[in-house]
Scaffold this active site. Sequence first.
Site, PDB file in Angstrom:
ATOM      1  N   THR A  70       0.833  -1.210   0.000  1.00 60.92           N
ATOM      2  CA  THR A  70       0.000   0.000   0.000  1.00 60.92           C
ATOM      3  C   THR A  70       0.864   1.254   0.000  1.00 60.92           C
ATOM      4  O   THR A  70       0.623   2.187  -0.769  1.00 60.92           O
ATOM      5  CB  THR A  70      -0.949  -0.009   1.222  1.00 60.92           C
ATOM      6  OG1 THR A  70      -1.856  -1.099   1.076  1.00 60.92           O
ATOM      7  CG2 THR A  70      -1.744   1.279   1.321  1.00 60.92           C
ATOM      8  N   ASN A 149      -5.445  -9.897  -7.530  1.00 59.59           N
ATOM      9  CA  ASN A 149      -5.481 -10.628  -6.260  1.00 59.59           C
ATOM     10  C   ASN A 149      -6.703 -11.525  -6.111  1.00 59.59           C
ATOM     11  O   ASN A 149      -6.658 -12.534  -5.431  1.00 59.59           O
ATOM     12  CB  ASN A 149      -5.400  -9.648  -5.085  1.00 59.59           C
ATOM     13  CG  ASN A 149      -6.369  -8.492  -5.236  1.00 59.59           C
ATOM     14  OD1 ASN A 149      -6.371  -7.790  -6.241  1.00 59.59           O
ATOM     15  ND2 ASN A 149      -7.211  -8.301  -4.235  1.00 59.59           N
ATOM     16  N   GLN A 177       1.031  -9.552  -5.846  1.00 63.29           N
ATOM     17  CA  GLN A 177       0.642 -10.971  -5.919  1.00 63.29           C
ATOM     18  C   GLN A 177       1.632 -11.828  -6.696  1.00 63.29           C
ATOM     19  O   GLN A 177       1.491 -13.056  -6.698  1.00 63.29           O
ATOM     20  CB  GLN A 177      -0.757 -11.112  -6.546  1.00 63.29           C
ATOM     21  CG  GLN A 177      -1.883 -10.607  -5.659  1.00 63.29           C
ATOM     22  CD  GLN A 177      -2.005 -11.352  -4.335  1.00 63.29           C
ATOM     23  OE1 GLN A 177      -1.505 -12.461  -4.155  1.00 63.29           O
ATOM     24  NE2 GLN A 177      -2.667 -10.731  -3.377  1.00 63.29           N
ATOM     25  N   SER A 197       5.263  -6.716  -1.566  1.00 64.31           N
ATOM     26  CA  SER A 197       5.033  -6.812  -0.128  1.00 64.31           C
ATOM     27  C   SER A 197       5.535  -8.159   0.383  1.00 64.31           C
ATOM     28  O   SER A 197       5.249  -9.199  -0.214  1.00 64.31           O
ATOM     29  CB  SER A 197       3.526  -6.678   0.111  1.00 64.31           C
ATOM     30  OG  SER A 197       3.247  -6.869   1.474  1.00 64.31           O
ATOM     31  N   HIS A 199       4.852  -9.977   3.147  1.00 63.55           N
ATOM     32  CA  HIS A 199       3.996 -10.976   3.804  1.00 63.55           C
ATOM     33  C   HIS A 199       3.179 -11.810   2.820  1.00 63.55           C
ATOM     34  O   HIS A 199       2.515 -12.758   3.224  1.00 63.55           O
ATOM     35  CB  HIS A 199       3.089 -10.308   4.846  1.00 63.55           C
ATOM     36  CG  HIS A 199       1.918  -9.571   4.290  1.00 63.55           C
ATOM     37  ND1 HIS A 199       0.671 -10.124   4.250  1.00 63.55           N
ATOM     38  CD2 HIS A 199       1.809  -8.342   3.749  1.00 63.55           C
ATOM     39  CE1 HIS A 199      -0.174  -9.249   3.709  1.00 63.55           C
ATOM     40  NE2 HIS A 199       0.495  -8.164   3.401  1.00 63.55           N
ATOM     41  N   THR A 235      13.754   5.791  10.261  1.00 59.03           N
ATOM     42  CA  THR A 235      14.714   4.733  10.589  1.00 59.03           C
ATOM     43  C   THR A 235      14.245   3.405  10.003  1.00 59.03           C
ATOM     44  O   THR A 235      13.067   3.044  10.117  1.00 59.03           O
ATOM     45  CB  THR A 235      14.859   4.612  12.122  1.00 59.03           C
ATOM     46  OG1 THR A 235      15.375   5.855  12.601  1.00 59.03           O
ATOM     47  CG2 THR A 235      15.794   3.485  12.512  1.00 59.03           C
ATOM     48  N   CYS A 323     -21.326  -8.601   1.704  1.00 62.54           N
ATOM     49  CA  CYS A 323     -21.668  -8.792   3.108  1.00 62.54           C
ATOM     50  C   CYS A 323     -20.441  -8.995   3.982  1.00 62.54           C
ATOM     51  O   CYS A 323     -20.505  -8.803   5.184  1.00 62.54           O
ATOM     52  CB  CYS A 323     -22.582  -9.994   3.257  1.00 62.54           C
ATOM     53  SG  CYS A 323     -24.245  -9.573   2.791  1.00 62.54           S
TER      54      CYS A 323
END
Lengths: 392, 130
Positions: A70, A149, A177, A197, A199, A235, A323
């Site tokens: 992001t 994704n 991805q 990214s 993770h 940092t 939902c």
Amino acid sequence: MIYLDYNATTPTDKRVVEAMIPFYTEQFGNPSSLYTAGQEAKRAVDQARKKVADLIHASEKEIIFTSGGTESDNLVLRGVARAQKKKGNHIIISSIEHHAVLNTAKALENEGYSVTYLLVNENGQVDPQDLKRAIRPETILVSIMHANNESGVMEPIRELAVIAHERGVLFHTDAVQTVGKLPIDVADLGVDFLSASAHKFYGPKGIGFLYAKKGVRFTPQVVGGSHEGGKRAGTENVPAIVGLGVAVEIAATEQKEEMIRGRKLRDDFEEALLSAIPEVRIVSRGVERLYNTSLVLVKYVEGESMLLYLDFEGIAVSTGSACSSSSLEPSHVLLSCGYPEEAAHGSIRFSLGKFTTSYHLKKVLIVFPPIVEKLRKMSPLRDVYSYPPQAD
Amino acid sequence: MYSEKVCEHFRNPRNVGNIENADGVGKVGNPTCGDVMVMYLKIDDDVITDAKFETFGCAAAIATSSMSTELIIGKTVDEALRITNKTVAEALDGLPPIKMHCSVLAEDAIKAAIDDYRSKVKSPMAKATK
């Protein structure tokens, strides 16, 4: 738990965690400090940067560590928009981008920039001819994701980047991805920027990087010290950067095998699923897709209900149903691909990873069909909608 | 995010299905919004003797449908009309704020089914041809 949501996140590899721990404890130095402990930390950061650069065939100076995908996306879009304001105010993205790109573009629109959202064809891919038509003299950036994704569909990045460059426009790809899952060569892809990214490929959360080709101009978005070549102040998150480096190393050595193993698992699973449950569709099955992703549409039932019934059985998946989202909006990706809203509400995404086994998928094939049957018995919907055509 | 009671009703929904020759049928919601609820009522002498539902929707939609049928069976039509979405949500030990619209749908389904029943009672022709 049978975890089948690797596109959301992955477990951190034990080797990654082990490598990170010393940098929280005894090797806690600040890379900006001149004494030994600081310089040791700096060396660790430099080594990780070298590994990342090698993975995507870039040079170390072209890698900027960020807090993740992001932030990388924000840095490119906002950074280029501000740096190139004099040249123009027009940005082109696709309508199926991740919210990190989509909502950054919308924020820029509110600031007075003009954004074109390219639609995708029924396969979920951007048509290069559409990009050609959308570029204007004032266009400053094109941002199209490498693989989606939700559906796993690969976008024709090479072709799109060439078109942008023919008109002197910078090209960014959100490769969150694909980095770690597929071999990446930024020169071969022809991109100026690439976001990733850790993770998503067994690295720690909260760390990622931006590849920015040498010489491209963009304005830093986090200002402070001269960290990251003055392009991203703060940092360095040394333990996470070290972890990212190890995750990259593991991906480089284990990826090839996983690509073959994962694809076979996924393809076998899809075939079995299609014969086990009537009236389901696998989105973009005949299109070039990420080998680990399977986006399934189930008619007449709603995604959150399927997700929760699977969760009761210890199976973790995700859905594009409204939902389950805090916005109550169904998947913009499926809607962009021409699926009706009721179809988007009935989507379930299985995304496989290196700890997925055929045993896990067999279990899904046993418990999922009765779940669908139970929910369909409850549903008042019958034959009320159809899917757009697709090649299988 | 869901209470135990919501989960319990979602896992084991009561009164699923339809009623043949129902005295009142109420259909609310829209598949494009992700929620459709159909309520079927059997009514004798203004007393709801049976209620069944069919629902396309999330866990909250299914649980509120299930709970609504339980709440109205045995009640008179007037008593059932006094049931609000809050009554349904409270009976389920609450719903997440973003899911409160599901309980509104349940209240609307009860009202729609009773409206249907009343329109049939008022026009005996419709009842005769039923």
